[in-house]
Scaffold this active site. Sequence first.
Site, PDB file in Angstrom:
ATOM      1  N   THR A 184      61.369  43.417  13.463  1.00 14.51           N
ATOM      2  CA  THR A 184      62.315  42.942  12.450  1.00 14.51           C
ATOM      3  C   THR A 184      62.005  43.666  11.147  1.00 14.51           C
ATOM      4  O   THR A 184      60.926  43.490  10.578  1.00 14.51           O
ATOM      5  CB  THR A 184      62.148  41.418  12.265  1.00 14.51           C
TER       6      THR A 184
ATOM      7  N   LYS B 233      62.956  33.917  21.978  1.00 22.27           N
ATOM      8  CA  LYS B 233      62.233  32.773  21.423  1.00 22.27           C
ATOM      9  C   LYS B 233      60.918  32.639  22.173  1.00 22.27           C
ATOM     10  O   LYS B 233      60.894  32.820  23.402  1.00 22.27           O
ATOM     11  CB  LYS B 233      63.023  31.466  21.602  1.00 22.27           C
TER      12      LYS B 233
ATOM     13  N   LEU C 103      69.814  21.570  15.664  1.00 18.51           N
ATOM     14  CA  LEU C 103      70.142  20.404  14.827  1.00 18.51           C
ATOM     15  C   LEU C 103      69.126  19.311  15.071  1.00 18.51           C
ATOM     16  O   LEU C 103      69.431  18.142  14.912  1.00 18.51           O
ATOM     17  CB  LEU C 103      71.541  19.883  15.157  1.00 18.51           C
TER      18      LEU C 103
ATOM     19  N   CYS D 205      58.313  33.794  12.891  1.00 22.10           N
ATOM     20  CA  CYS D 205      59.520  34.478  12.408  1.00 22.10           C
ATOM     21  C   CYS D 205      60.259  33.776  11.272  1.00 22.10           C
ATOM     22  O   CYS D 205      60.437  34.368  10.202  1.00 22.10           O
ATOM     23  CB  CYS D 205      60.462  34.718  13.579  1.00 22.10           C
TER      24      CYS D 205
ATOM     25  N   LYS E 222      55.607  25.036  18.365  1.00 20.67           N
ATOM     26  CA  LYS E 222      56.660  24.490  19.227  1.00 20.67           C
ATOM     27  C   LYS E 222      56.085  24.409  20.631  1.00 20.67           C
ATOM     28  O   LYS E 222      55.021  24.997  20.892  1.00 20.67           O
ATOM     29  CB  LYS E 222      57.915  25.373  19.194  1.00 20.67           C
TER      30      LYS E 222
HETATM   31  N1  LIG Z   1      57.108  36.856  18.020  1.00 20.33           N
HETATM   32  C1  LIG Z   1      58.394  36.699  18.245  1.00 20.33           C
HETATM   33  O1  LIG Z   1      58.795  35.728  18.870  1.00 20.33           O
HETATM   34  C2  LIG Z   1      59.397  37.701  17.734  1.00 20.33           C
HETATM   35  C3  LIG Z   1      60.734  37.628  18.173  1.00 20.33           C
HETATM   36  C4  LIG Z   1      61.668  38.545  17.694  1.00 20.33           C
HETATM   37  C5  LIG Z   1      61.270  39.526  16.796  1.00 20.33           C
HETATM   38  N2  LIG Z   1      59.975  39.573  16.381  1.00 20.33           N
HETATM   39  C6  LIG Z   1      59.579  40.678  15.490  1.00 20.33           C
HETATM   40  O2  LIG Z   1      58.953  41.664  16.312  1.00 20.33           O
HETATM   41  C7  LIG Z   1      57.861  42.293  15.626  1.00 20.33           C
HETATM   42  C8  LIG Z   1      56.572  42.115  16.416  1.00 20.33           C
HETATM   43  O3  LIG Z   1      56.266  40.751  16.452  1.00 20.33           O
HETATM   44  P1  LIG Z   1      55.052  40.194  17.338  1.00 20.33           P
HETATM   45  O4  LIG Z   1      54.980  38.734  17.124  1.00 20.33           O
HETATM   46  O5  LIG Z   1      55.215  40.743  18.711  1.00 20.33           O
HETATM   47  O6  LIG Z   1      53.848  40.972  16.582  1.00 20.33           O
HETATM   48  P2  LIG Z   1      52.248  40.837  16.652  1.00 20.33           P
HETATM   49  O7  LIG Z   1      51.796  41.009  15.269  1.00 20.33           O
HETATM   50  O8  LIG Z   1      51.892  39.633  17.439  1.00 20.33           O
HETATM   51  O9  LIG Z   1      51.806  42.090  17.524  1.00 20.33           O
HETATM   52  C9  LIG Z   1      51.880  43.403  17.073  1.00 20.33           C
HETATM   53  C10 LIG Z   1      50.966  44.272  17.928  1.00 20.33           C
HETATM   54  O10 LIG Z   1      51.104  45.627  17.482  1.00 20.33           O
HETATM   55  C11 LIG Z   1      49.830  46.253  17.530  1.00 20.33           C
HETATM   56  N3  LIG Z   1      49.882  47.438  16.646  1.00 20.33           N
HETATM   57  C12 LIG Z   1      49.968  47.480  15.297  1.00 20.33           C
HETATM   58  N4  LIG Z   1      50.050  48.766  14.881  1.00 20.33           N
HETATM   59  C13 LIG Z   1      50.026  49.545  15.990  1.00 20.33           C
HETATM   60  C14 LIG Z   1      50.109  50.955  16.214  1.00 20.33           C
HETATM   61  N5  LIG Z   1      50.237  51.834  15.224  1.00 20.33           N
HETATM   62  N6  LIG Z   1      50.037  51.400  17.497  1.00 20.33           N
HETATM   63  C15 LIG Z   1      49.909  50.535  18.538  1.00 20.33           C
HETATM   64  N7  LIG Z   1      49.831  49.206  18.376  1.00 20.33           N
HETATM   65  C16 LIG Z   1      49.907  48.717  17.124  1.00 20.33           C
HETATM   66  C17 LIG Z   1      48.861  45.162  17.118  1.00 20.33           C
HETATM   67  O11 LIG Z   1      47.555  45.438  17.560  1.00 20.33           O
HETATM   68  C18 LIG Z   1      49.473  43.941  17.804  1.00 20.33           C
HETATM   69  O12 LIG Z   1      48.943  43.758  19.095  1.00 20.33           O
HETATM   70  C19 LIG Z   1      57.866  41.667  14.236  1.00 20.33           C
HETATM   71  O13 LIG Z   1      58.644  42.463  13.394  1.00 20.33           O
HETATM   72  C20 LIG Z   1      58.537  40.326  14.453  1.00 20.33           C
HETATM   73  O14 LIG Z   1      59.155  39.844  13.284  1.00 20.33           O
HETATM   74  C21 LIG Z   1      59.028  38.700  16.847  1.00 20.33           C
HETATM   75  O1  LIG Z   2      66.547  22.172  16.155  1.00 26.45           O
HETATM   76  C1  LIG Z   2      65.468  22.717  15.898  1.00 26.45           C
HETATM   77  C2  LIG Z   2      65.073  23.968  16.454  1.00 26.45           C
HETATM   78  C3  LIG Z   2      63.847  24.507  16.096  1.00 26.45           C
HETATM   79  N1  LIG Z   2      63.030  23.857  15.220  1.00 26.45           N
HETATM   80  C4  LIG Z   2      61.744  24.478  14.823  1.00 26.45           C
HETATM   81  O2  LIG Z   2      61.992  25.815  14.413  1.00 26.45           O
HETATM   82  C5  LIG Z   2      60.869  26.651  14.695  1.00 26.45           C
HETATM   83  C6  LIG Z   2      61.302  27.901  15.436  1.00 26.45           C
HETATM   84  O3  LIG Z   2      61.763  27.544  16.717  1.00 26.45           O
HETATM   85  P1  LIG Z   2      62.464  28.594  17.710  1.00 26.45           P
HETATM   86  O4  LIG Z   2      63.569  29.263  17.010  1.00 26.45           O
HETATM   87  O5  LIG Z   2      62.776  27.889  18.960  1.00 26.45           O
HETATM   88  O6  LIG Z   2      61.250  29.586  18.003  1.00 26.45           O
HETATM   89  P2  LIG Z   2      60.888  31.109  17.669  1.00 26.45           P
HETATM   90  O7  LIG Z   2      60.143  31.598  18.840  1.00 26.45           O
HETATM   91  O8  LIG Z   2      60.257  31.169  16.327  1.00 26.45           O
HETATM   92  O9  LIG Z   2      62.304  31.906  17.652  1.00 26.45           O
HETATM   93  C7  LIG Z   2      63.014  32.250  16.452  1.00 26.45           C
HETATM   94  O10 LIG Z   2      62.468  33.398  15.852  1.00 26.45           O
HETATM   95  C8  LIG Z   2      62.463  34.572  16.710  1.00 26.45           C
HETATM   96  C9  LIG Z   2      61.761  35.670  15.942  1.00 26.45           C
HETATM   97  O11 LIG Z   2      62.590  36.348  15.063  1.00 26.45           O
HETATM   98  C10 LIG Z   2      63.892  34.922  17.076  1.00 26.45           C
HETATM   99  O12 LIG Z   2      63.898  36.082  17.905  1.00 26.45           O
HETATM  100  C11 LIG Z   2      64.551  33.736  17.787  1.00 26.45           C
HETATM  101  O13 LIG Z   2      65.905  34.065  18.087  1.00 26.45           O
HETATM  102  C12 LIG Z   2      64.464  32.528  16.860  1.00 26.45           C
HETATM  103  O14 LIG Z   2      65.025  31.376  17.500  1.00 26.45           O
HETATM  104  C13 LIG Z   2      59.887  25.761  15.484  1.00 26.45           C
HETATM  105  O15 LIG Z   2      58.884  25.292  14.609  1.00 26.45           O
HETATM  106  C14 LIG Z   2      60.738  24.599  15.974  1.00 26.45           C
HETATM  107  O16 LIG Z   2      60.023  23.404  16.141  1.00 26.45           O
HETATM  108  C15 LIG Z   2      63.400  22.629  14.677  1.00 26.45           C
HETATM  109  O17 LIG Z   2      62.672  22.041  13.886  1.00 26.45           O
HETATM  110  N2  LIG Z   2      64.615  22.094  15.035  1.00 26.45           N
END
Ligand SMILES: NC(=O)c1ccc[n+]([C@@H]2O[C@H](COP(=O)([O-])OP(=O)(O)OC[C@H]3O[C@@H](n4cnc5c(N)ncnc54)[C@H](O)[C@@H]3O)[C@@H](O)[C@H]2O)c1
Ligand SMILES: O=c1ccn([C@@H]2O[C@H](COP(=O)(O)OP(=O)(O)O[C@H]3O[C@H](CO)[C@@H](O)[C@H](O)[C@H]3O)[C@@H](O)[C@H]2O)c(=O)[nH]1
Length: 441
Positions: free
Chosen positions: A121, A154, A250, A260, A320
């Site tokens: 992101t 998620k 909701l 995130c 969560k």
């Molecule tokens: N966690 C989620 O649910 C989620 C969902 C959607 C989008 N995102 C976005 O995706 C991105 C990654 O999130 P995450 O939670 O997976 O990240 P994270 O911080 O858990 O993991 C990132 C990984 O990248 C590695 N890393 C860093 N620099 C590196 C490099 N130069 N070469 C190789 N490895 C390297 C780190 O060691 C780490 O293991 C973020 O921008 C986040 O906002 C996260």
């Molecule tokens: O009705 C709701 C739904 C969620 N939550 C809270 O909101 C947070 C986030 O929940 P959820 O969105 O299910 O989890 P994430 O894994 O953080 O996922 C969000 O963040 C990700 C990282 O960007 C996105 O990719 C997903 O689409 C987005 O839903 C948690 O603390 C939940 O308990 C509430 O309080 N009420």
Amino acid sequence: MKIAVIGTGYVGLVTGVSLSEIGHHVVCIDINKDKVAKMQKGISPIYEPGLSELMTKNINAQRLNFTSDHREGLQQAEVIYIAVGTPENKDGSAELSFVIQAAENIVDCIEQDVIVVTKSTVPVGTNEMIKGIIDAHLSSDLKVDVVSNPEFLKEGSAIHDSFHGDRIVIGADSEHAFNVIEKINQPFNVPIFKTDIKSAEMIKYASNAFLATKISFINEISNICELLGANIENVSTGMGLDQRIGSQFLKAGIGYGGSCFPKDTKALIQIAGNVAYEFELLKGVVNVNKKQQGIIIRKLNDCIPDISGKKIAVLGLAFKPNTDDLRESASILVTEELIKQGAEVVAYDPIAMDNAKSTLNPLVQYADSIAEAIENSDAALILTDWDEIKNVELTVFNKMKTPLVIDGRNCFLVKDMETHGIEYRSIGRPVAAKQIEVTPI
Ligand SMILES: NC(=O)c1ccc[n+]([C@@H]2O[C@H](COP(=O)([O-])OP(=O)(O)OC[C@H]3O[C@@H](n4cnc5c(N)ncnc54)[C@H](O)[C@@H]3O)[C@@H](O)[C@H]2O)c1
Ligand SMILES: O=c1ccn([C@@H]2O[C@H](COP(=O)(O)OP(=O)(O)O[C@H]3O[C@H](CO)[C@@H](O)[C@H](O)[C@H]3O)[C@@H](O)[C@H]2O)c(=O)[nH]1
């Protein structure tokens, strides 16, 4: 297609595993050698339902590899995904140093034309910056396209979301890049939306900000419900039946946490601020969330003004259910405040206790079960709506010194708690048992 993924957090690992599952050859690269060693053996560094099984299957099919050597991973790749972290800077903006490092890794290692796909992101304009870094340093006449392909998974349902998502967004500025990335993703059978790069980057932040807005909105309504004697569960259900509103996101509670929403809402406020736009609505959403995270402690103090020396059980620590992730979880704030007020804190979570031990205040003690955590306690606080907590026999609360349950996730019916003689405070609903004045927030 030969694909490399840089970064194996949630997104990188799930992306790598999912792409290998649909037949691509994927190498996942991470700078963390311990993590790579684990993943090479098929051990997932995160708890995510279904992930380990798919990892093992695709490693055995020789479609999925892990390395900490960027050259080894990137050399042969036709497409490179960037999935490194973009954490929060002190001022709330997105920290881009990992993304910049990944772009430099690409410059150092590639030996053929590639398409670089940003899954992380990133603020609007970052893909342009990545292209600038690569073009400025690429010594030969190799061609690199840059694509924005934000991730919407998620935690807790990441694998399901990859194969059953609502959309895949592809932001690109060349037909070639659109065609290749669309073809890679077609087997997922998820609707593909093609757009320009900046709009794709904005879609990610706007989506998360909108969902966070829904949560803060319903939390505000729940606080008003408490003051007026309405029931938030009925209100949410009634609102959600309107298809223009929709029933998801909701659920009132103790505010949103996770890796995130907290950081992305603050980053979007900064992104707007950078172009001299004050995102007033989103600032409100962030402030409401901060206030809501304190609601459990306020409700506890309403019932027991002085908790010093009292045993308080905390049930659920992950932000969560179905994840072991504690990032920005309310449990961090709540346990810290309990300890500050002198309480003895005993916590239980079905999955997240290992992470909790390295995250929470060292004075927090841990129990092996719900029953053990609440035994002889003065109050039990519910922070995560795990099935194990929602389905617990209510008679278990008889083990408490005084059966007082403060539920931040509305896990139980008020009337059931009343029947079992449990004093019960939840979110946006009438109180059960003794009628105690609750201070409005
Ligand atoms: N966690 C989620 O649910 C989620 C969902 C959607 C989008 N995102 C976005 O995706 C991105 C990654 O999130 P995450 O939670 O997976 O990240 P994270 O911080 O858990 O993991 C990132 C990984 O990248 C590695 N890393 C860093 N620099 C590196 C490099 N130069 N070469 C190789 N490895 C390297 C780190 O060691 C780490 O293991 C973020 O921008 C986040 O906002 C996260
Ligand atoms: O009705 C709701 C739904 C969620 N939550 C809270 O909101 C947070 C986030 O929940 P959820 O969105 O299910 O989890 P994430 O894994 O953080 O996922 C969000 O963040 C990700 C990282 O960007 C996105 O990719 C997903 O689409 C987005 O839903 C948690 O603390 C939940 O308990 C509430 O309080 N009420």
